[in-house]
Design an enzyme around this catalytic site. Sequence first.
Site, short mmCIF file in Angstrom:
data_model
loop_
_atom_site.label_atom_id
_atom_site.label_comp_id
_atom_site.label_asym_id
_atom_site.label_seq_id
_atom_site.Cartn_x
_atom_site.Cartn_y
_atom_site.Cartn_z
N HIS A 427 0.81 -1.21 0.00
CA HIS A 427 0.00 0.00 0.00
C HIS A 427 0.85 1.27 0.00
O HIS A 427 0.32 2.38 -0.10
CB HIS A 427 -0.93 0.01 1.22
CG HIS A 427 -2.24 0.68 0.96
ND1 HIS A 427 -2.52 1.35 -0.21
CD2 HIS A 427 -3.36 0.80 1.73
CE1 HIS A 427 -3.74 1.85 -0.16
NE2 HIS A 427 -4.28 1.53 1.01
N ASP A 431 -2.41 1.81 -4.79
CA ASP A 431 -3.67 2.19 -4.15
C ASP A 431 -4.76 1.19 -4.48
O ASP A 431 -4.62 0.34 -5.37
CB ASP A 431 -4.10 3.60 -4.57
CG ASP A 431 -4.20 3.76 -6.07
OD1 ASP A 431 -4.82 2.90 -6.72
OD2 ASP A 431 -3.65 4.74 -6.61
#
Length: 457
Positions: A427, A431
């Site tokens: 992450h 995204d």
Amino acid sequence: MSIFDKSAFKFSHQHRSFRTSAISNGQIVQFKLSDIGEGITEVTVKEWYVKEGDSVSQFDSICEVQSDKASVTITSRYDGIIRKLHYNLDEIAYVGKPLVDIETDALKDVASEEDVVETPAVSHEEHTHQEIKGHKTLATPAVRRLAMENNIKLSEVVGTGKDNRILKEDILNYLAKQTGAILPPSPKPEIIPPLPKSKTVPAAPKDRGIKIPIPISKPIVFAGKDKTEAVIGFHKAMVKTMTAALKIPHFGYCDEIDLTQLVQLREELKPLAQVRGVKLSFMPFFIKAASLGLLHYPILNASVDENCQNITYKASHNIGVAMDTEQGLIVPNVKNVQVCSVFEIASELNRLLTLGSAGQLGTNDLTGGTFTLSNIGTIGGTYAKPVILPPEVAIGALGKIQVLPRFNGNGEVFKAQIMNVSWSADHRIIDGATMARFSNLWKSYLENPASMLLDLK
């Protein structure tokens, strides 16, 4: 469920070497485990192919050892007689310590220190070095085979590995400079033409439903006392990578895939693949669809440095496949999927599965992965939370295929072949929207397998 690492499998492929040194009487050669780099200080002796008193010739197999990266076979450099084995089975051999003593009369022709290059366990009959124009050229059997297939003389290639060893990348770079083309992975599967119409192929079996494997129970023996074992081999590699993986903020995404059309297509293609000597599973389709998706979302086929300051977009799609073996969970990878057909992927998977079951996967098979798929469905799971294998940035876990009721566009219930997928991504650089779009594209290829024809190259 997490994928047990194989950080250990993320290192550059180089040969392992053993050094020899003569003792004072000039007749006994001691093979000593030299510094083989990459932080390796020990290996486990898995099998001896010789015993004390046996005569050996050059390139005869002496023993098989296993590091936390791969299994390899050590071959003899000399003609002689085995005088001493320094380790028993399953004992740890350490860097700088003797492995075997060989009595030989050839010492006068040999330097006091000289590399003895070991070979991957799968290539017992092949040597890893050859004399070219009076000097020794070091290369693995796979590299020499790749050079031979492309009519490349090893003497013309500059090796970038340790002691000027020629690596696979050196062959690829040499070929690219000569032709400017992208080289498919080696070896190439032999393409056998379909059977003539006069010969019949077995008809595709009708839907027989999903078989649920029945666990085979073994007699349980209670030892009555605690048992302590050292963490070695692949399990030790698991510790390293999973520890590193905990530093990555994981993002999860799940979806379900309707594989009804793919199930039908595979049943139609299985007999043809069988005629060509290849077992066709669903995994080659999953891998090829992932590669097509990675072409649109290359960030998922990337890696980041330790401080997450630079992103490297990988040109090759080396897609790893988690395999459950007696040695533990390992992750070999199919190289250059972006230029492979589904049949070529299936052929390579068959090879990796065979070697993995025998514990004979080489370092080249276990390194260089850029993206991973784990098929937990073969064991029976539906969902998972896969753990990223650094330095990769994404991984997918595939559940079992289930026959479930679904509604079509007219509101009618029909029988669908449903599989669930669970993705994990880094992450820090990926995204949720990117992961979802990639998953949707991958899903569309599998739900409408004919659509893959539009993007195949």
